[in-house]
Design a protein around this motif. Structure first.
Motif, PDB file in Angstrom:
ATOM      1  N   ILE A  80       0.867  -1.183   0.000  1.00  0.00           N
ATOM      2  CA  ILE A  80       0.000   0.000   0.000  1.00  0.00           C
ATOM      3  C   ILE A  80       0.896   1.222   0.000  1.00  0.00           C
ATOM      4  O   ILE A  80       1.827   1.332   0.791  1.00  0.00           O
ATOM      5  CB  ILE A  80      -0.918   0.008   1.233  1.00  0.00           C
ATOM      6  N   ARG A  81       0.610   2.125  -0.920  1.00  0.00           N
ATOM      7  CA  ARG A  81       1.396   3.361  -1.011  1.00  0.00           C
ATOM      8  C   ARG A  81       0.479   4.483  -1.474  1.00  0.00           C
ATOM      9  O   ARG A  81      -0.589   4.229  -2.047  1.00  0.00           O
ATOM     10  CB  ARG A  81       2.564   3.190  -1.981  1.00  0.00           C
ATOM     11  N   PRO A  82       0.871   5.721  -1.251  1.00  0.00           N
ATOM     12  CA  PRO A  82       0.053   6.832  -1.752  1.00  0.00           C
ATOM     13  C   PRO A  82       0.239   6.982  -3.267  1.00  0.00           C
ATOM     14  O   PRO A  82       1.326   6.727  -3.792  1.00  0.00           O
ATOM     15  CB  PRO A  82       0.598   8.048  -1.005  1.00  0.00           C
ATOM     16  N   ARG A  83      -0.813   7.334  -3.960  1.00  0.00           N
ATOM     17  CA  ARG A  83      -0.713   7.565  -5.407  1.00  0.00           C
ATOM     18  C   ARG A  83       0.283   8.683  -5.694  1.00  0.00           C
ATOM     19  O   ARG A  83       1.055   8.624  -6.631  1.00  0.00           O
ATOM     20  CB  ARG A  83      -2.096   7.916  -5.976  1.00  0.00           C
ATOM     21  N   ASP A  84       0.268   9.709  -4.850  1.00  0.00           N
ATOM     22  CA  ASP A  84       1.204  10.826  -4.972  1.00  0.00           C
ATOM     23  C   ASP A  84       2.176  10.746  -3.794  1.00  0.00           C
ATOM     24  O   ASP A  84       1.768  10.875  -2.638  1.00  0.00           O
ATOM     25  CB  ASP A  84       0.431  12.141  -4.932  1.00  0.00           C
ATOM     26  N   ALA A  85       3.444  10.514  -4.064  1.00  0.00           N
ATOM     27  CA  ALA A  85       4.440  10.354  -2.995  1.00  0.00           C
ATOM     28  C   ALA A  85       4.531  11.585  -2.089  1.00  0.00           C
ATOM     29  O   ALA A  85       4.965  11.481  -0.949  1.00  0.00           O
ATOM     30  CB  ALA A  85       5.806  10.057  -3.604  1.00  0.00           C
ATOM     31  N   ALA A  86       4.101  12.745  -2.557  1.00  0.00           N
ATOM     32  CA  ALA A  86       4.155  13.970  -1.759  1.00  0.00           C
ATOM     33  C   ALA A  86       2.854  14.251  -1.010  1.00  0.00           C
ATOM     34  O   ALA A  86       2.702  15.303  -0.400  1.00  0.00           O
ATOM     35  CB  ALA A  86       4.491  15.152  -2.660  1.00  0.00           C
ATOM     36  N   ASP A  87       1.913  13.301  -1.017  1.00  0.00           N
ATOM     37  CA  ASP A  87       0.627  13.499  -0.342  1.00  0.00           C
ATOM     38  C   ASP A  87       0.857  13.689   1.158  1.00  0.00           C
ATOM     39  O   ASP A  87       1.370  12.791   1.826  1.00  0.00           O
ATOM     40  CB  ASP A  87      -0.266  12.285  -0.588  1.00  0.00           C
ATOM     41  N   PRO A  88       0.499  14.835   1.724  1.00  0.00           N
ATOM     42  CA  PRO A  88       0.756  15.084   3.144  1.00  0.00           C
ATOM     43  C   PRO A  88      -0.128  14.243   4.070  1.00  0.00           C
ATOM     44  O   PRO A  88       0.112  14.200   5.274  1.00  0.00           O
ATOM     45  CB  PRO A  88       0.468  16.577   3.310  1.00  0.00           C
ATOM     46  N   ARG A  89      -1.137  13.571   3.533  1.00  0.00           N
ATOM     47  CA  ARG A  89      -2.009  12.742   4.366  1.00  0.00           C
ATOM     48  C   ARG A  89      -1.405  11.385   4.679  1.00  0.00           C
ATOM     49  O   ARG A  89      -1.889  10.687   5.559  1.00  0.00           O
ATOM     50  CB  ARG A  89      -3.360  12.542   3.672  1.00  0.00           C
ATOM     51  N   TRP A  90      -0.329  10.983   3.973  1.00  0.00           N
ATOM     52  CA  TRP A  90       0.285   9.686   4.212  1.00  0.00           C
ATOM     53  C   TRP A  90       0.806   9.656   5.646  1.00  0.00           C
ATOM     54  O   TRP A  90       1.597  10.515   6.034  1.00  0.00           O
ATOM     55  CB  TRP A  90       1.412   9.458   3.205  1.00  0.00           C
ATOM     56  N   PRO A  91       0.399   8.668   6.458  1.00  0.00           N
ATOM     57  CA  PRO A  91       0.731   8.691   7.888  1.00  0.00           C
ATOM     58  C   PRO A  91       2.184   8.363   8.236  1.00  0.00           C
ATOM     59  O   PRO A  91       2.620   8.651   9.344  1.00  0.00           O
ATOM     60  CB  PRO A  91      -0.206   7.634   8.481  1.00  0.00           C
ATOM     61  N   LEU A  92       2.936   7.765   7.310  1.00  0.00           N
ATOM     62  CA  LEU A  92       4.318   7.384   7.603  1.00  0.00           C
ATOM     63  C   LEU A  92       5.257   7.934   6.534  1.00  0.00           C
ATOM     64  O   LEU A  92       5.718   7.212   5.665  1.00  0.00           O
ATOM     65  CB  LEU A  92       4.444   5.856   7.666  1.00  0.00           C
TER      66      LEU A  92
END
Length: 82
Positions: free
Chosen positions: A6-18
């Motif tokens: 599981i990864r964010p679609r956008d690596a710069a998404d500030p909502r990613w918890p880690l």
């Protein structure tokens, strides 16, 4: 049970918890269960940045959103033991 990455679609998404971990791997029966397990482990719904979330911001997090990419993957390598 298969493994999923599981990864964010956008690596710069500030909502990613880690932010220090670009991908989280976990076991699940299918991609929907993998998403549910991820959201159970990281229930935060921040607005702003993970370091400075706004309380009661509503559905501003990764819930009900296509911002997560969930792909089948191999089991992660065992950690090195000293």
């Amino acid at each position: 049970m298969p493994w999923y990455a599981i990864r964010p679609r956008d690596a710069a998404d500030p909502r990613w918890p880690l932010p220090q971990s670009p991908v989280i791997t976990l076991k699940a029966a299918d991609p929907d269960e993998a998403r549910a397990r991820f959201l159970e482990a990281y229930p935060s719904r921040p607005f702003g940045t993970p370091g400075s979330p706004v309380a009661d911001a509503g559905e501003a997090g990764l819930h009900e959103d296509d911002s997560l990419v969930i792909d089948p993957c191999d089991a992660p390598a065992a950690p090195d033991q000293p």
